[in-house]
Motif scaffolding. Sequence first.
Motif, mmCIF file in Angstrom:
data_model
loop_
_atom_site.group_PDB
_atom_site.id
_atom_site.type_symbol
_atom_site.label_atom_id
_atom_site.label_comp_id
_atom_site.label_asym_id
_atom_site.label_seq_id
_atom_site.Cartn_x
_atom_site.Cartn_y
_atom_site.Cartn_z
ATOM 1 N N LEU A 1 0.870 -1.111 -0.269
ATOM 2 C CA LEU A 1 0.108 -0.166 0.327
ATOM 3 C C LEU A 1 0.791 0.920 0.213
ATOM 4 N N PRO A 2 0.491 2.347 -0.930
ATOM 5 C CA PRO A 2 -0.402 3.102 -1.218
ATOM 6 C C PRO A 2 -0.511 2.121 -3.111
ATOM 7 N N ASN A 3 0.810 1.576 -3.690
ATOM 8 C CA ASN A 3 0.572 1.109 -4.826
ATOM 9 C C ASN A 3 2.182 -0.771 -4.784
ATOM 10 N N LYS A 4 1.592 -0.748 -5.515
ATOM 11 C CA LYS A 4 2.814 -2.404 -5.718
ATOM 12 C C LYS A 4 4.226 -2.143 -6.312
ATOM 13 N N GLY A 5 5.334 -2.038 -6.396
ATOM 14 C CA GLY A 5 5.807 -2.125 -7.097
ATOM 15 C C GLY A 5 7.012 -3.415 -6.591
ATOM 16 N N HIS A 6 8.554 -3.340 -6.479
ATOM 17 C CA HIS A 6 9.619 -3.916 -5.844
ATOM 18 C C HIS A 6 10.942 -3.482 -6.247
ATOM 19 N N ALA A 7 11.574 -3.833 -5.587
ATOM 20 C CA ALA A 7 13.129 -3.509 -4.679
ATOM 21 C C ALA A 7 13.705 -4.360 -4.167
ATOM 22 N N VAL A 8 15.269 -4.340 -5.299
ATOM 23 C CA VAL A 8 16.133 -5.409 -4.016
ATOM 24 C C VAL A 8 16.715 -4.373 -2.913
ATOM 25 N N LEU A 9 17.597 -4.429 -1.664
ATOM 26 C CA LEU A 9 17.440 -4.418 -0.688
ATOM 27 C C LEU A 9 19.319 -4.319 -0.616
ATOM 28 N N GLY A 10 20.252 -3.417 -0.707
ATOM 29 C CA GLY A 10 21.897 -3.992 -0.377
ATOM 30 C C GLY A 10 21.768 -4.152 1.402
ATOM 31 N N PRO A 11 23.262 -4.793 2.291
ATOM 32 C CA PRO A 11 23.205 -4.970 3.235
ATOM 33 C C PRO A 11 22.961 -4.419 4.248
ATOM 34 N N PRO A 12 22.004 -4.799 5.647
ATOM 35 C CA PRO A 12 22.130 -3.753 6.370
ATOM 36 C C PRO A 12 23.425 -3.354 7.488
ATOM 37 N N GLU A 13 22.547 -2.034 7.600
ATOM 38 C CA GLU A 13 23.295 -1.772 8.729
ATOM 39 C C GLU A 13 22.726 -0.753 9.621
ATOM 40 N N ARG A 14 22.933 -1.300 11.092
ATOM 41 C CA ARG A 14 22.059 -0.675 12.125
ATOM 42 C C ARG A 14 22.089 1.210 11.778
ATOM 43 N N GLU A 15 20.638 1.729 12.459
ATOM 44 C CA GLU A 15 21.215 3.352 13.102
ATOM 45 C C GLU A 15 19.979 3.175 13.991
ATOM 46 N N LYS A 16 20.259 3.736 15.090
ATOM 47 C CA LYS A 16 19.431 3.464 16.397
ATOM 48 C C LYS A 16 18.552 2.311 17.038
ATOM 49 N N ALA A 17 17.461 2.411 16.889
ATOM 50 C CA ALA A 17 16.584 1.381 17.008
ATOM 51 C C ALA A 17 16.084 0.872 15.470
ATOM 52 N N LEU A 18 17.028 1.269 14.204
ATOM 53 C CA LEU A 18 15.976 0.850 13.071
ATOM 54 C C LEU A 18 17.247 0.310 12.397
ATOM 55 N N VAL A 19 16.630 -0.543 10.726
ATOM 56 C CA VAL A 19 17.826 -0.668 10.402
ATOM 57 C C VAL A 19 18.760 -0.790 9.175
ATOM 58 N N ARG A 20 18.998 0.233 8.687
ATOM 59 C CA ARG A 20 18.702 0.733 7.010
ATOM 60 C C ARG A 20 19.919 0.105 6.378
ATOM 61 N N ARG A 21 19.275 -0.113 4.951
ATOM 62 C CA ARG A 21 19.617 -1.304 3.272
ATOM 63 C C ARG A 21 19.157 0.116 2.236
ATOM 64 N N THR A 22 20.034 -0.100 1.399
ATOM 65 C CA THR A 22 20.746 1.081 0.541
ATOM 66 C C THR A 22 19.496 -0.306 -0.814
ATOM 67 N N VAL A 23 18.803 0.500 -1.789
ATOM 68 C CA VAL A 23 17.980 0.781 -2.823
ATOM 69 C C VAL A 23 18.861 0.273 -4.421
ATOM 70 N N GLN A 24 19.245 -1.377 -4.397
ATOM 71 C CA GLN A 24 19.870 -1.788 -5.522
ATOM 72 C C GLN A 24 19.189 -1.774 -6.741
ATOM 73 N N HIS A 25 17.913 -2.463 -7.022
ATOM 74 C CA HIS A 25 17.363 -2.456 -8.002
ATOM 75 C C HIS A 25 16.278 -1.518 -7.499
ATOM 76 N N GLU A 26 15.169 -1.150 -8.771
ATOM 77 C CA GLU A 26 13.655 -0.541 -8.048
ATOM 78 C C GLU A 26 12.977 -0.576 -9.607
ATOM 79 N N ARG A 27 11.866 -1.549 -9.424
ATOM 80 C CA ARG A 27 11.083 -1.446 -10.636
ATOM 81 C C ARG A 27 9.767 -0.593 -10.043
ATOM 82 N N GLY A 28 9.214 0.622 -10.406
ATOM 83 C CA GLY A 28 7.901 0.886 -9.741
ATOM 84 C C GLY A 28 8.212 1.556 -8.816
#
Length: 411
Positions: A85-112
């Motif tokens: 929601l609100p629309n459909k797409g797809h992405a591949v995210l790179g390896p994880p990095e911790r950022e405080k209470a969250l996980v940061r990942r970089t978009v490597q490929h994205e469609r939509g």
Amino acid sequence: MPDGRLSFLGRLNRTPKHRLAGWAVLGYAGVVCAGALVGAQILLRARSRWVPGEFMPVVRRGNDVLLPFSRETLSRGVVGIMPLLPNKGHAVLGPPEREKALVRRTVQHERGVLPHGSLAWVSTFVYNGTPMQLGVAYEDVAVRTEVGDMPAWHIPAISESDGSGERDAVVIVIHGHGGHKAQGLRALPALRRSGAASLFVTFRNAHGAPRVGRGHLTLGDREAEDLTAALRWAAEAGYRRALLFGFSMGGNIVLSALRPQHGPLALPVPGVLLDSPALDWLDVARANGRRYHLPAFMAAHMAGVVKWLVTRFGGQNFAAVDQLAAAPTFTRPILLFHGDRDRTIPVTQSDALAAARPDLVEYHRVEGAKHIRCWNIDPQKYDSAVEEFVHRVLNTGTTPSFISSEEHPHA
């Protein structure tokens, strides 16, 4: 004055030793049998409708995505994400990095579009749809078998797009226990670049495929007949040879299909690709007992009962799918991947296969990879190995000597 505890201990001390031993044996047998019943049901049935993953909100900051801590988001290597929601797409995210209470990942490929604030499905399986998630056109086809039509995706080779109609090699990809055709989509770009066509197939009693009898799996034995039917489909479609690519139980299906009991094949098979293959199911049962912290002797007893139950209710012949025992008879080159953190299929099985057949096996033991997650750790290295192997076995200039005209009457 004795309390309840002392009273209990007193009664326990007065109980004859042979009776205590009998109770202990009954208790042990009860635990073993209960665990074996669960294990046998898992082995016999696998018809999961959904690709495993987790649902969570997305925080988007430019080319970065922030996600909550979870088993999937903290996994090593890349993951896939699909906004619902609100629309459909797809992405591949790179390896994880911790950022405080969250996980940061970089978009490597994205469609939509992967929008900020969306609800998304996140998974180390990366894809949960069709080849269109990768922007690859495909056709739905049916592989006709004696038990019904098996749904499949056919992706012609890039060279076929010129309209010449020339067809050479196809890679037949088969998923694992409880899996889906989408399980193998991570390898699709490499297969496309290799110049081969692809056929992603399923097998009886898996989700979307015909149910046979009670819906019990045979761990690669009867399912191999569905793979040999896929080879017939490929031959009728004009292909001249095929490679077989199996994930987990799919690896056992591939090796079972090549064994003599399944008869002649419709096409030459010059090579095999395996990812986290199940090569010895009795060992799998033992290892999964140890996974839940059972002592080795109890895990061994439980595995023996699992074997008896699966044989009794599923008619399974474990020898027919013991690929380590059959390894001396293998004749085709094998590209083998297995992660050293695999808790489903022990990596020691692939170690044993590579040690038994160093003349045939190109082994990639992937550090830090869980079950069928070898690609995720280093997609470029995985893809390069697949492309190089496909090129090598398809461009030797001659059909390998171990393929006879008797074995492949339609070739």
